[in-house]
Design a protein around this motif. Structure first.
Motif: not given
Length: 113
Positions: A3-13, A15-23, A61-65, A107-109
């Motif tokens: 189940r989706v726990a959270s979605q946080v926009p504008n997170v930088t992982g 590696s420097g990859f930036r996007g929506l963090q999905v947990c 599209a996905i980085q920093d797991v 992190i989803l770009d």
């Protein structure tokens, strides 16, 4: 169960990859676990991979797991099926799943979110 726990926009992982963090919270269906034959080689095994259906546009599209906050897993995209494969998860059956589950974040770009 996933189940989706959270979605946080504008997170930088890391590696420097930036996007929506999905947990995602990942746990075992206890009813199904109780029905598992203990003599089976599959019962009680750790989860080394997690596959999630995804569109082909999700490739790269996905980085920093992260698994429980630790940068650990890798993500692959299956070329044969639209699947995201989270590898190197090594979620122990008893300690990782039966005790309430684990959290997998990525992190989803920004262009794919």
């Amino acid at each position: 169960r996933v189940r989706v726990a959270s979605q946080v926009p504008n997170v930088t992982g890391d590696s420097g990859f930036r996007g929506l963090q999905v947990c995602l919270n990942i746990s075992i269906n206890m009813v199904a676990a109780e029905r598992c034959n203990p003599l089976s080689r599959c019962c009680g095994r750790s989860a080394g991979k997690l596959a999630i259906n995804a569109g082909y546009a999700c490739n790269h599209a996905i980085q920093d797991v992260y698994l429980d906050g630790v940068l650990t897993a890798a993500v692959l995209f299956s070329s044969k099926q639209p699947l995201l494969l989270f590898t190197r998860t090594y979620i122990p059956y008893a300690s990782g799943l039966l005790t309430g589950g684990v959290q997998l974040c990525f992190i989803l770009d920004e262009g794919s979110a």
